[in-house]
Design a protein around this motif. Sequence first.
Motif, PDB file in Angstrom:
ATOM      1  N   UNK A  37       0.860  -1.183   0.000  1.00 38.66           N
ATOM      2  CA  UNK A  37       0.000   0.000   0.000  1.00 38.66           C
ATOM      3  C   UNK A  37       0.894   1.230   0.000  1.00 38.66           C
ATOM      4  N   UNK A  38       0.873   2.007  -1.065  1.00 38.67           N
ATOM      5  CA  UNK A  38       1.859   3.062  -1.250  1.00 38.67           C
ATOM      6  C   UNK A  38       1.396   4.465  -0.875  1.00 38.67           C
ATOM      7  N   UNK A  39       0.101   4.703  -0.818  1.00 42.77           N
ATOM      8  CA  UNK A  39      -0.319   6.076  -0.574  1.00 42.77           C
ATOM      9  C   UNK A  39      -1.707   6.123   0.051  1.00 42.77           C
ATOM     10  N   UNK A  40      -1.938   7.160   0.875  1.00 44.68           N
ATOM     11  CA  UNK A  40      -3.226   7.381   1.530  1.00 44.68           C
ATOM     12  C   UNK A  40      -3.540   8.875   1.472  1.00 44.68           C
ATOM     13  N   UNK A  41      -4.805   9.226   1.675  1.00 49.86           N
ATOM     14  CA  UNK A  41      -5.190  10.645   1.672  1.00 49.86           C
ATOM     15  C   UNK A  41      -6.507  10.816   2.396  1.00 49.86           C
ATOM     16  N   UNK A  50      -8.956   7.701   1.656  1.00 52.47           N
ATOM     17  CA  UNK A  50      -8.640   6.902   0.474  1.00 52.47           C
ATOM     18  C   UNK A  50      -7.294   6.238   0.645  1.00 52.47           C
ATOM     19  N   UNK A  51      -7.192   4.988   0.195  1.00 53.09           N
ATOM     20  CA  UNK A  51      -5.920   4.292   0.305  1.00 53.09           C
ATOM     21  C   UNK A  51      -5.730   3.350  -0.874  1.00 53.09           C
ATOM     22  N   UNK A  52      -4.511   3.330  -1.361  1.00 49.26           N
ATOM     23  CA  UNK A  52      -4.129   2.414  -2.424  1.00 49.26           C
ATOM     24  C   UNK A  52      -4.020   1.015  -1.842  1.00 49.26           C
ATOM     25  N   UNK A  53      -4.754   0.084  -2.430  1.00 45.51           N
ATOM     26  CA  UNK A  53      -4.755  -1.279  -1.902  1.00 45.51           C
ATOM     27  C   UNK A  53      -3.709  -2.165  -2.584  1.00 45.51           C
TER      28      UNK A  53
END
Length: 244
Positions: A37-41, A50-53
Amino acid sequence: MASFPPRVNEKEIVRSRTIGELLAPAAPFDKKCGRENWTVAFAPDGSYFAWSQGHRTVKLVPWSQCLKNFLLHGTKNITNSSSLRLPRQNSDGTQKNKPREHIIDCGDIVWSLAFGSSVPEKQSRCVNIEWHRFKFGQDQLLLATGLNNGRIKIWDAYTGKLLLNLVDHTEVVRDLTFAPDGSLILVSASRDKTLRVWDLKDDGNMMKVLRGHQNWVYSCAFSPDSSMLCSVGASKAVVAAILV
């Protein structure tokens, strides 16, 4: 081993604690999710997280309900927060768009995320406003996703609908940031050594290309008044630009 300087009293430092955990579904043979998981916002108004799964999917979670579940169940993994949804309210008491859980397939590896919301007083810099494809209102909430193939996709956070596809970068889009003044000006930082400035109120037209970096650009940030942009990359310098 790291340690605090003598003047710092470690006992006075507030310790962080885990209140919950979100896990991507296990899918070892599915390239859409289940990897790093590389990024969240967070959305500016706190309505969404929001989060990259991993790889190409992004999950949007209504944050108030997610936090409520965390507090009710401790560190229990939250896999479905859509059963209870909290509506947002306008200042006059009328109901706004309801945050709903979405899973978005972005089509390529997701490196960066950013939320942006509009302020009605901030008009587009384009003079032909009547020709715009999109009319962004006060309640509009956008999610920008930066991809491995250099594309930036703009989504409606409430519906999960794809609105714009920005294609000028030639390498990975490492970072995205919206101007904090509500103008929906978006800046992207890329491995192609450039930053690009986009006006989403002008249908995503690119306003500027900033080329001060000699190597990959990793991160960028606006000043609080949205007049200056700073960026860093694969070098020892911070590059600053004045946006007018």
